[in-house]
Every structure is written in structure tokens, then in C-alpha cells.
Write an enzyme that holds these catalytic residues in place. Structure first.
Site, PDB file in Angstrom:
ATOM      1  CG  ASN A 202      -5.186  10.558  -6.319  1.00  0.00           C
ATOM      2  OD1 ASN A 202      -4.716  10.754  -7.442  1.00  0.00           O
ATOM      3  ND2 ASN A 202      -5.625   9.373  -5.932  1.00  0.00           N
TER       4      ASN A 202
ATOM      5  CG  ASP B 239      -5.121   7.685 -13.149  1.00  0.00           C
ATOM      6  OD1 ASP B 239      -5.352   7.203 -12.013  1.00  0.00           O
ATOM      7  OD2 ASP B 239      -6.020   8.034 -13.938  1.00  0.00           O
TER       8      ASP B 239
ATOM      9  CG  ASP C  71      -3.020   3.616  -2.427  1.00  0.00           C
ATOM     10  OD1 ASP C  71      -4.091   3.062  -2.119  1.00  0.00           O
ATOM     11  OD2 ASP C  71      -2.364   4.317  -1.637  1.00  0.00           O
TER      12      ASP C  71
ATOM     13  CG  ASP D  24      -1.905   1.161   1.202  1.00  0.00           C
ATOM     14  OD1 ASP D  24      -2.966   1.010   0.579  1.00  0.00           O
ATOM     15  OD2 ASP D  24      -1.597   2.214   1.796  1.00  0.00           O
TER      16      ASP D  24
END
Length: 315
Positions: free
Chosen positions: A199, A208, A235, A191
Site C-alpha cells: 500500500n 485492493d 487485510d 492476516d
């Protein structure tokens, strides 16, 4: 990203389509042995033969070191066929001479099979024991057949690939543990640390791009170690290392992953983007329940994050 042979067996009607491809190619070159291969950076695997040939010593399932194959000489970048009408006259094949004599092949046509994203799947080949003229019309026909086959492969691989990163998806992971996994290994649950801030500040397009870069680094990692990488979603990623149980070896690999995913350019460096990893080992030859493995790996991941992130924990 390369297609694992494991993936191909999940494709609907693969055997039937492969037979049809070989039969169509055989109609154009009835006097040749026709076969399909898959290629990785390490090996060529003979997938299907048009028929067994008493004088040509290759067989389905045969694995050949890629540097010892003629197919490796194909120009995959430019999608150009390799035409060798009399291989005994090709001095650039001298290092393969013993293998060619052993296989009893002296005429070769190799057609690259390229997916729409530019990845190499393998080859469609036509061979003979003797030097033979190879008609240009036959080359063109086999190119068209290979192209049609690549369209089918594109459609099938979508079912087992993440559309954003190209890594394997959750469906493939479950299929693998339900139908293939017989060796033990280690499941690494990854993670990203600090990804939400990227983001929030730069938007999902930048996010992305980061995920794609992470995927490329994971793909590079698993190509040099026995395993595969999966994007679960968001993620969250999985690296499944096959046939490994020594904790010290796994620690060394986990340290490599931490290093690979904590070095970024100056823009991302400010976010301290890194990765936390939860690790669970699983034994061979048992019905390993993936849901349980993921739950245990997630538990270890939680502890890794609680311990300051950019670290790993074993379950």
C-alpha cells in the site's frame, strides 16, 4: 461467488418474495408446476414450489447432485433459457433418464437466475408430466420475472458481502454463530504479512487488487472444503471450517492456505507477501461466543507473527 443457502434465510421477506415470483410465473403457465432452485458447483437445492403436485416427485428442500439435474444443462454464461418440450426425445438426456422417470417429468423450461456481477443464483423452472408446447411469450415472461427476482437478491446480498472482495462480511459471521452454527469447527484468523509495504509503495489501488486476489484464492479454497471465507476489514480474513476437529486435518488445510497465499508474481515477491494464521477450535451444539473465539484466534495469530510470520499457531 456462490450464495450459501445459509445466507438466503437472512434475506428480508425472502419467503414472501419467492411466493410472489411463483404466483406470477403460475399466471403465465397455470398448468405447470413452478419452482425455484439454488445451485452450487456440487448441488441443486429445491427452494420453493408453487404447490405440491401429486404426480411430480420433487419437494422443497430436496438436494440433488448437480450433475444429475437438467438445470445443469442451462447455458448460464449466455443467460439462455433451456426449453425441452418432450424430454423423451432428447437423446442427450439419456444419462438422466432414470432420474426424470423417477420425478415423472417430461416437459421442462429452465430460466437462469443470474446476479448483476455474473454469479449464478439458481433457476426458475416450469415442468409437466407430459410433453407440452412451451409458448415463447411464456418464456419471455418468466425471464422478466427471474430478472426482477435477481434485482431483489442483489440488494439483499449486499448486506452480507464485503463490497471490495465479494466475500462474506463481519455481519454474516456474527449472524452465522448467533443463529445457525450447530456443528463444531475451526476458526482460522488470517492476516497478510507485508501488505502495508505494498500500500505504501504502490498505493491503495494496487493494494485492493491484492485483496481481491486473496479473496479469489480463499473462495476457491472453501469451495473444496466445507466452510466459508470472510473479510473482517483491511487485510484481515476469516476462514471458518465447519464440522472438523482433527488437528492433523486442520494442520494440513492450514499448510495449504500458507502455500496458496505465499506464491505471487515477481513484483509482489519482493515484498515477501505471505500470511499468518491463528487457529481456534470450537465444539458442536454449544453457544460459541464469536467475540471470545475471535479474541482467542487473534491471540494465536499474534504468536504466529512473533514466530517469524508465514506460519500458523493454535490457541
Amino acid at each position: 461467488m456462490q450464495i450459501l443457502l445459509n445466507e438466503v434465510q437472512y434475506y428480508k421477506n425472502f419467503d414472501e418474495l419467492a411466493r410472489d415470483v411463483l404466483e406470477m410465473a403460475k399466471e403465465s403457465m397455470p398448468d405447470r408446476l413452478i419452482y425455484l432452485t439454488s445451485l452450487t458447483k456440487q448441488q441443486q437445492i429445491i427452494l420453493k414450489l408453487s404447490e405440491s403436485h401429486p404426480d411430480i416427485r420433487i419437494h422443497e428442500g430436496m438436494e440433488i447432485e448437480v450433475n444429475e439435474t437438467v438445470c445443469n444443462r442451462i447455458d448460464f454464461v449466455n443467460n439462455t433459457p433451456l426449453v425441452l418440450e418432450d424430454m423423451s426425445l432428447e437423446t442427450n438426456l439419456d444419462n438422466l433418464r432414470a432420474a426424470l422417470v423417477a420425478a415423472n417429468i417430461n416437459s421442462y423450461l429452465g430460466i437462469p437466475i443470474i446476479l448483476s456481477n455474473g454469479d449464478t443464483f439458481g433457476t426458475l423452472c416450469a415442468v409437466h408430466t407430459d410433453a407440452m408446447i412451451i409458448n415463447k411469450k411464456c418464456v419471455t415472461m418468466l425471464q422478466r420475472i427471474a430478472k426482477l427476482f435477481s434485482y431483489y437478491l442483489d440488494l439483499e446480498r449486499l448486506a452480507y458481502r464485503d463490497s471490495l472482495t465479494g466475500l462474506y462480511n463481519r455481519q454474516f459471521l456474527y449472524k452465522y454463530f448467533e443463529e445457525i452454527s450447530t456443528t463444531g469447527g475451526a476458526l482460522l484468523f488470517l492476516d497478510l504479512d507485508g501488505f502495508k509495504k505494498i500500500n505504501d509503495l504502490y498505493g491503495h489501488d494496487t493494494g485492493d487488487l491484492v485483496l481481491r486476489e486473496v479473496a479469489l484464492r480463499l473462495e476457491s479454497f472453501v469451495q473444496t472444503h466445507h466452510g466459508f471465507a470472510v473479510r473482517l476489514g483491511g487485510d484481515e480474513f476469516i476462514v471458518n471450517l465447519v464440522d472438523i476437529s482433527n488437528r492433523e486435518d486442520i494442520r494440513a488445510l492450514a499448510d495449504m492456505l500458507l502455500s496458496r497465499l505465499s506464491s505471487w508474481d515477481t513484483q509482489l515477491e519482493a515484498f515477501n507477501l505471505s500470511v499468518s494464521i491463528g487457529i481456534v477450535l470450537y465444539p458442536p451444539e454449544e453457544n460459541n461466543n464469536l467475540k471470545v473465539l475471535l479474541k482467542n484466534a487473534d491471540n494465536a495469530l499474534y504468536r504466529a507473527k512473533a514466530n517469524g510470520k508465514n506460519s500458523y499457531q493454535f490457541f
